[in-house]
Write a protein that holds these residues in place. Structure first.
Motif, PDB file in Angstrom:
ATOM      1  N   ASP A 236       0.695  -0.964   0.100  1.00  0.00           N
ATOM      2  CA  ASP A 236       0.217  -0.149  -0.208  1.00  0.00           C
ATOM      3  C   ASP A 236       0.954   1.194  -0.024  1.00  0.00           C
ATOM      4  OD1 ASP A 236      -2.219  -1.343   0.005  1.00  0.00           O
ATOM      5  OD2 ASP A 236      -2.620  -1.375   2.172  1.00  0.00           O
ATOM      6  N   CYS A 237       2.000   1.077   0.623  1.00  0.00           N
ATOM      7  CA  CYS A 237       2.828   2.279   0.262  1.00  0.00           C
ATOM      8  C   CYS A 237       4.298   1.948  -0.251  1.00  0.00           C
ATOM      9  CB  CYS A 237       3.188   2.797   1.957  1.00  0.00           C
ATOM     10  SG  CYS A 237       3.639   1.595   2.917  1.00  0.00           S
ATOM     11  N   SER A 238       4.277   1.045  -1.146  1.00  0.00           N
ATOM     12  CA  SER A 238       5.490   0.727  -1.700  1.00  0.00           C
ATOM     13  C   SER A 238       6.725   0.738  -0.947  1.00  0.00           C
ATOM     14  CB  SER A 238       5.656   1.931  -3.055  1.00  0.00           C
ATOM     15  OG  SER A 238       4.470   2.232  -3.689  1.00  0.00           O
ATOM     16  N   ALA A 329       7.023  -0.300  15.227  1.00  0.00           N
ATOM     17  CA  ALA A 329       5.826   0.329  15.679  1.00  0.00           C
ATOM     18  C   ALA A 329       6.037   1.726  15.275  1.00  0.00           C
ATOM     19  CB  ALA A 329       5.241   0.311  17.073  1.00  0.00           C
ATOM     20  N   ARG A 330       7.070   2.311  15.593  1.00  0.00           N
ATOM     21  CA  ARG A 330       7.305   3.910  15.081  1.00  0.00           C
ATOM     22  C   ARG A 330       7.274   3.872  13.692  1.00  0.00           C
ATOM     23  NH1 ARG A 330      11.395   7.883  17.647  1.00  0.00           N
ATOM     24  NH2 ARG A 330      10.176   7.339  19.708  1.00  0.00           N
ATOM     25  N   PHE A 331       7.954   2.805  12.947  1.00  0.00           N
ATOM     26  CA  PHE A 331       8.319   2.727  11.549  1.00  0.00           C
ATOM     27  C   PHE A 331       6.897   2.870  10.792  1.00  0.00           C
ATOM     28  CE2 PHE A 331       8.443   0.197   7.720  1.00  0.00           C
ATOM     29  CZ  PHE A 331       9.053   0.760   6.877  1.00  0.00           C
ATOM     30  N   ARG A 332       5.993   1.991  11.423  1.00  0.00           N
ATOM     31  CA  ARG A 332       4.396   1.803  10.637  1.00  0.00           C
ATOM     32  C   ARG A 332       3.895   3.201  11.042  1.00  0.00           C
ATOM     33  NH1 ARG A 332       2.901  -2.867   8.949  1.00  0.00           N
ATOM     34  NH2 ARG A 332       4.326  -4.956   9.212  1.00  0.00           N
ATOM     35  N   LYS A 333       4.060   3.773  12.074  1.00  0.00           N
ATOM     36  CA  LYS A 333       3.287   4.917  12.630  1.00  0.00           C
ATOM     37  C   LYS A 333       3.721   6.108  11.654  1.00  0.00           C
ATOM     38  CE  LYS A 333       1.829   8.112  16.546  1.00  0.00           C
ATOM     39  NZ  LYS A 333       2.004   8.051  17.792  1.00  0.00           N
ATOM     40  N   GLY A 334       5.109   6.015  11.236  1.00  0.00           N
ATOM     41  CA  GLY A 334       5.828   7.162  10.632  1.00  0.00           C
ATOM     42  C   GLY A 334       5.237   6.955   9.287  1.00  0.00           C
ATOM     43  N   LEU A 335       4.978   5.854   8.782  1.00  0.00           N
ATOM     44  CA  LEU A 335       4.365   5.611   7.349  1.00  0.00           C
ATOM     45  C   LEU A 335       3.053   6.082   7.317  1.00  0.00           C
ATOM     46  CD1 LEU A 335       5.697   1.973   6.125  1.00  0.00           C
ATOM     47  CD2 LEU A 335       6.411   4.251   5.590  1.00  0.00           C
ATOM     48  N   GLU A 336       2.137   5.723   8.379  1.00  0.00           N
ATOM     49  CA  GLU A 336       0.658   6.343   8.240  1.00  0.00           C
ATOM     50  C   GLU A 336       0.686   7.921   8.153  1.00  0.00           C
ATOM     51  OE1 GLU A 336      -1.221   4.749  11.607  1.00  0.00           O
ATOM     52  OE2 GLU A 336      -1.029   2.744  11.083  1.00  0.00           O
ATOM     53  N   LYS A 337       1.800   8.541   9.069  1.00  0.00           N
ATOM     54  CA  LYS A 337       1.701  10.003   9.033  1.00  0.00           C
ATOM     55  C   LYS A 337       2.286  10.468   7.651  1.00  0.00           C
ATOM     56  CE  LYS A 337       4.144  13.804  11.131  1.00  0.00           C
ATOM     57  NZ  LYS A 337       5.000  14.229  12.394  1.00  0.00           N
TER      58      LYS A 337
END
Length: 352
Positions: A236-238, A329-337
């Protein structure tokens, strides 16, 4: 003809130091890679040829696949003898800082570096240099710090003093920081530099084999494990993510340098534009972070925004103080942001 990178005014102060300074210390960053070692040894050979007392000090040891380079046997590892290394830093006339931008990148050497009365010279290709230096030559557009060492030597009038050993070190640094000239190397001037190094006697094919084709069986099996079991594709985010914890590393008899290049592998997949690799380092109590990207995707901005890291647009890194799960977890949250950003470079990454 090779384009001049440094003007006379750029190097005037360093040239003056060369006239009176006898004792030089060359420092590079923690976890020294091919460019760190190649550039340091390149400058080491040049200064030695001018009759200077020179020592290369690294915070921790370099990977085995670099220790065949001429002069590598003379490198001092700070962690092995901190007192002797600090003494050399204090007594130096000039400290040359290669392949890092801020003092924090040299770990425990930083204290003695900051207190030393030596002249401090920075030569680097990472953006945003710090302010703890007397002379700063920072060129983020360069392929590598090793390339900049070549230009510095030429600007000092030392091209004829570049022998095969010196050329070998510089070429290895360039090769490793450009993936054998496969990225960050779209510059005709760089290829002219490489041509001159080959004329000095460097065997580029042998160099490639020594660096990339001398891994252990365990390393190859670890690579297979990573590709089959650990590589996650976030379509979803390449983006891709690879993580390795300490238990997994020990299972495959990990040695420093064994994970070199892992972060690049997912970029071979069509549609993957950014890759992240997280490795647990229990000895240092941190998670080592590496990011790579292609085209206009600024992985250095992601590294900076999410992990306070840094680097180049397509190659960045950093450290995370916490657990591997917390880093993910921070990585995934960063991608969402990031996915909610309207910047063009981010829209490229999250384009459907």
């Amino acid at each position: 003809m090779i384009e001049n990178v440094f003007s006379g005014s750029d190097i005037s102060e360093f040239r003056i130091w060369m006239g009176w300074a006898d004792r030089y210390v060359i420092l590079t960053h923690m976890g020294p890679d091919g460019d760190a070692i190649g550039s340091s040894l390149g400058l080491y050979h040049y200064l030695k040829s001018k009759g200077k007392e020179v020592v290369v000090i690294v915070p921790d040891s370099a990977p085995d696949y670099l220790m065949w380079l001429p002069g590598a046997q003379d490198i001092r590892v700070f962690a092995d003898d901190p007192d002797a290394s600090e003494d050399l830093v204090y007594k130096a006339d000039v400290i040359c800082c290669l392949d890092f931008n801020v003092v924090g990148r040299i770990g425990k050497i930083a204290a003695s570096f900051l207190y030393s009365k030596a002249k401090k010279f920075l030569l680097d290709h990472h953006p945003y240099p710090g302010a703890n230096y007397d002379v700063i030559l920072s060129h983020p557009e360069a392929s590598s710090t090793s390339e900049l060492v070549f230009h510095l030597i030429c600007a000092l009038g030392g091209f004829k003093s570049i022998d095969k050993d010196l050329a070998q070190c510089i070429y290895t640094g360039i090769m490793t920081d450009t993936g054998a000239l496969s990225y960050n190397s779209n510059n005709s001037n760089l290829f002219m530099v490489v041509a001159h190094l080959l004329e000095k006697g460097v065997d580029k094919d042998l160099t490639y084999r020594r660096v990339y084709n001398t891994y252990s069986e365990s390393r190859l099996r670890l690579q297979g494990y990573v590709l089959n079991e650990k590589m996650q594709i976030l379509a979803d985010c390449s983006t891709s993510l690879i993580t390795l914890d300490d238990d997994e590393l020990r299972r495959f008899n990990y040695k420093k340098g064994d994970t070199e290049g892992f972060v690049n592998m997912p970029l071979q997949i069509n549609g993957v534009l950014m890759s992240a690799f997280f490795r647990e380092d229990k000895e240092q109590g941190v998670i080592k972070l590496s990011f790579r990207s292609v085209g206009d995707v600024p992985c250095n901005r992601f590294s900076s925004d999410v992990f306070n890291g840094g680097g180049h647009q397509n190659a960045a890194g950093g450290e995370f103080h916490g657990t591997l799960d917390e880093a993910v977890a921070r990585f995934r949250k960063g991608l969402e942001k990031w996915s909610k950003s309207d910047e063009e470079c981010i829209r490229i990454l999250f384009a459907k």
